[in-house]
Design a protein around this motif. Structure first.
Motif, PDB file in Angstrom:
ATOM      1  N   ILE A   1     -61.775  64.815  10.758  1.00  0.00           N
ATOM      2  CA  ILE A   1     -61.186  65.440  10.760  1.00  0.00           C
ATOM      3  C   ILE A   1     -61.368  66.358   9.349  1.00  0.00           C
ATOM      4  O   ILE A   1     -60.270  65.610   8.672  1.00  0.00           O
ATOM      5  N   SER A   2     -61.256  67.964   9.229  1.00  0.00           N
ATOM      6  CA  SER A   2     -61.407  68.540   8.628  1.00  0.00           C
ATOM      7  C   SER A   2     -62.018  67.417   6.959  1.00  0.00           C
ATOM      8  O   SER A   2     -61.418  67.593   5.883  1.00  0.00           O
ATOM      9  N   PHE A   3     -63.031  66.909   6.920  1.00  0.00           N
ATOM     10  CA  PHE A   3     -63.948  66.446   5.706  1.00  0.00           C
ATOM     11  C   PHE A   3     -64.542  66.857   5.020  1.00  0.00           C
ATOM     12  O   PHE A   3     -65.061  68.196   4.945  1.00  0.00           O
ATOM     13  N   PRO A   4     -65.093  67.029   3.912  1.00  0.00           N
ATOM     14  CA  PRO A   4     -63.430  66.021   2.710  1.00  0.00           C
ATOM     15  C   PRO A   4     -62.761  66.256   1.876  1.00  0.00           C
ATOM     16  O   PRO A   4     -61.956  65.271   1.328  1.00  0.00           O
ATOM     17  N   LEU A   5     -62.042  67.735   2.299  1.00  0.00           N
ATOM     18  CA  LEU A   5     -61.086  68.376   1.506  1.00  0.00           C
ATOM     19  C   LEU A   5     -60.099  68.205   1.820  1.00  0.00           C
ATOM     20  O   LEU A   5     -58.938  68.902   1.168  1.00  0.00           O
ATOM     21  N   GLY A   6     -59.732  68.471   3.644  1.00  0.00           N
ATOM     22  CA  GLY A   6     -58.360  69.100   4.118  1.00  0.00           C
ATOM     23  C   GLY A   6     -58.006  69.986   4.252  1.00  0.00           C
ATOM     24  O   GLY A   6     -56.602  70.228   4.593  1.00  0.00           O
ATOM     25  N   GLN A   7     -59.537  70.813   3.834  1.00  0.00           N
ATOM     26  CA  GLN A   7     -58.724  72.413   3.417  1.00  0.00           C
ATOM     27  C   GLN A   7     -58.495  73.599   5.028  1.00  0.00           C
ATOM     28  O   GLN A   7     -57.935  74.774   5.128  1.00  0.00           O
ATOM     29  N   ALA A   8     -59.094  73.204   5.904  1.00  0.00           N
ATOM     30  CA  ALA A   8     -59.160  73.535   6.934  1.00  0.00           C
ATOM     31  C   ALA A   8     -57.683  74.296   7.407  1.00  0.00           C
ATOM     32  O   ALA A   8     -56.595  72.802   7.338  1.00  0.00           O
ATOM     33  N   GLY A   9     -57.213  74.775   8.259  1.00  0.00           N
ATOM     34  CA  GLY A   9     -55.968  74.332   8.636  1.00  0.00           C
ATOM     35  C   GLY A   9     -55.109  73.802   9.691  1.00  0.00           C
ATOM     36  O   GLY A   9     -56.390  73.009  10.582  1.00  0.00           O
ATOM     37  N   LEU A  10     -54.072  74.121  10.170  1.00  0.00           N
ATOM     38  CA  LEU A  10     -54.172  73.038  10.942  1.00  0.00           C
ATOM     39  C   LEU A  10     -54.330  73.571  12.661  1.00  0.00           C
ATOM     40  O   LEU A  10     -54.801  72.737  13.086  1.00  0.00           O
ATOM     41  N   ALA A  11     -54.524  74.989  12.556  1.00  0.00           N
ATOM     42  CA  ALA A  11     -54.943  75.433  14.110  1.00  0.00           C
ATOM     43  C   ALA A  11     -56.620  75.133  14.410  1.00  0.00           C
ATOM     44  O   ALA A  11     -57.035  74.027  15.152  1.00  0.00           O
ATOM     45  N   SER A  12     -57.419  75.030  13.092  1.00  0.00           N
ATOM     46  CA  SER A  12     -58.517  74.044  13.149  1.00  0.00           C
ATOM     47  C   SER A  12     -58.563  73.481  13.116  1.00  0.00           C
ATOM     48  O   SER A  12     -59.522  71.871  13.799  1.00  0.00           O
ATOM     49  N   LYS A  13     -57.643  71.615  12.916  1.00  0.00           N
ATOM     50  CA  LYS A  13     -57.584  70.320  12.829  1.00  0.00           C
ATOM     51  C   LYS A  13     -57.259  69.839  14.264  1.00  0.00           C
ATOM     52  O   LYS A  13     -57.616  69.040  14.653  1.00  0.00           O
ATOM     53  N   VAL A  14     -56.232  70.778  14.606  1.00  0.00           N
ATOM     54  CA  VAL A  14     -56.449  70.527  15.915  1.00  0.00           C
ATOM     55  C   VAL A  14     -57.275  70.346  17.105  1.00  0.00           C
ATOM     56  O   VAL A  14     -57.561  70.048  18.247  1.00  0.00           O
ATOM     57  N   ALA A  15     -57.880  71.983  16.832  1.00  0.00           N
ATOM     58  CA  ALA A  15     -59.169  72.235  17.961  1.00  0.00           C
ATOM     59  C   ALA A  15     -60.260  70.900  17.610  1.00  0.00           C
ATOM     60  O   ALA A  15     -61.406  70.666  18.666  1.00  0.00           O
ATOM     61  N   GLU A  16     -60.613  70.401  15.758  1.00  0.00           N
ATOM     62  CA  GLU A  16     -61.447  69.112  15.895  1.00  0.00           C
ATOM     63  C   GLU A  16     -61.421  67.695  16.499  1.00  0.00           C
ATOM     64  O   GLU A  16     -62.299  67.520  17.106  1.00  0.00           O
ATOM     65  N   THR A  17     -59.893  67.970  16.254  1.00  0.00           N
ATOM     66  CA  THR A  17     -59.814  66.524  17.122  1.00  0.00           C
ATOM     67  C   THR A  17     -59.602  66.302  18.170  1.00  0.00           C
ATOM     68  O   THR A  17     -60.139  65.045  18.510  1.00  0.00           O
ATOM     69  N   LYS A  18     -59.048  66.944  19.362  1.00  0.00           N
ATOM     70  CA  LYS A  18     -59.682  67.356  20.568  1.00  0.00           C
ATOM     71  C   LYS A  18     -60.675  67.184  21.025  1.00  0.00           C
ATOM     72  O   LYS A  18     -61.436  66.890  21.727  1.00  0.00           O
ATOM     73  N   ILE A  19     -61.982  68.224  20.377  1.00  0.00           N
ATOM     74  CA  ILE A  19     -62.879  67.755  20.934  1.00  0.00           C
ATOM     75  C   ILE A  19     -63.773  67.062  20.568  1.00  0.00           C
ATOM     76  O   ILE A  19     -64.328  66.425  21.457  1.00  0.00           O
ATOM     77  N   ALA A  20     -63.612  66.379  19.630  1.00  0.00           N
ATOM     78  CA  ALA A  20     -63.711  65.181  19.494  1.00  0.00           C
ATOM     79  C   ALA A  20     -63.383  64.181  20.210  1.00  0.00           C
ATOM     80  O   ALA A  20     -64.331  63.401  20.483  1.00  0.00           O
ATOM     81  N   ILE A  21     -62.439  64.166  20.219  1.00  0.00           N
ATOM     82  CA  ILE A  21     -62.104  62.909  21.924  1.00  0.00           C
ATOM     83  C   ILE A  21     -62.571  63.331  22.605  1.00  0.00           C
ATOM     84  O   ILE A  21     -62.877  62.052  23.386  1.00  0.00           O
ATOM     85  N   GLU A  22     -62.528  64.692  23.238  1.00  0.00           N
ATOM     86  CA  GLU A  22     -62.970  65.152  24.666  1.00  0.00           C
ATOM     87  C   GLU A  22     -64.939  64.526  24.031  1.00  0.00           C
ATOM     88  O   GLU A  22     -65.127  63.736  25.170  1.00  0.00           O
ATOM     89  N   ASP A  23     -65.201  64.665  23.510  1.00  0.00           N
ATOM     90  CA  ASP A  23     -66.982  64.313  23.168  1.00  0.00           C
ATOM     91  C   ASP A  23     -66.877  62.487  22.661  1.00  0.00           C
ATOM     92  O   ASP A  23     -68.016  61.787  22.960  1.00  0.00           O
TER      93      ASP A  23
END
Length: 169
Positions: free
Chosen positions: A9-31
């Motif tokens: 999630i937010s690879f490689p520099l972690g620069q995505a905002g919190l809302a994006s990281k949360v969305a990425e995390t949820k989608i990854a788990i759903e997938d």
């Protein structure tokens, strides 16, 4: 199968905002991901916005817990000063992700013994430490384990296992 599926999630520099990281995390788990590795917002850490780092960590770790998914927080230590590494580790000690991790392996440097020891000492057994980045032989791998790393991230696993087996003979 018993093979784990990890997502970065937010690879490689972690620069995505919190809302994006949360969305990425949820989608990854759903997938189907059952392990989440997310990179802290390095810019926020460099500005010492520790409340942001804590909110980010709490948000992602709580989603992982809700879904029984392993959480790993990547510090990317090569961009942080020792006091910054310690501060993020102290936050992790409070939030309690499953692992804190030294590196993505894509930064300007990987795991160092000094950083692994600092992370292990700071979390005082409350969080596991994963050493990743630049671990290419059994000698280095063993040193990281001896320093307290409980997981190793490497793209040299076959070489390391061969060296381990040769040493065991």
């Amino acid at each position: 199968t018993s093979v784990h599926v990890g997502a970065a999630i937010s690879f490689p520099l972690g620069q995505a905002g919190l809302a994006s990281k949360v969305a990425e995390t949820k989608i990854a788990i759903e997938d189907g991901a059952d392990e989440i590795d997310y990179v802290i917002d390095i810019g926020q850490a460099k500005m010492h916005h520790w409340d942001y780092i804590k909110e980010e960590m709490e948000s992602i770790v709580s989603i992982c817990r809700e879904h029984n998914v392993i959480s790993k927080v990547i510090f990317e230590n090569c961009y942080l000063e020792k006091d910054e590494i310690k501060q993020v580790a102290l936050i992790a000690k409070e939030v309690k992700p499953d692992f804190i991790k030294t590196s993505t392996g894509f930064g300007t440097g990987g795991a160092t013994l000094e950083d692994v020891k600092l992370m292990v000492e700071t979390v005082e057994g409350q969080v596991k430490v994963k050493a990743a980045g630049g671990i290419r032989d059994w000698k280095t791998c063993k040193a990281m384990i001896d320093a307290g790393a409980q997981r190793i991230g490497t793209s040299s696993s076959l070489k390391i296992l061969e060296e381990f087996e040769a040493e065991a003979k």
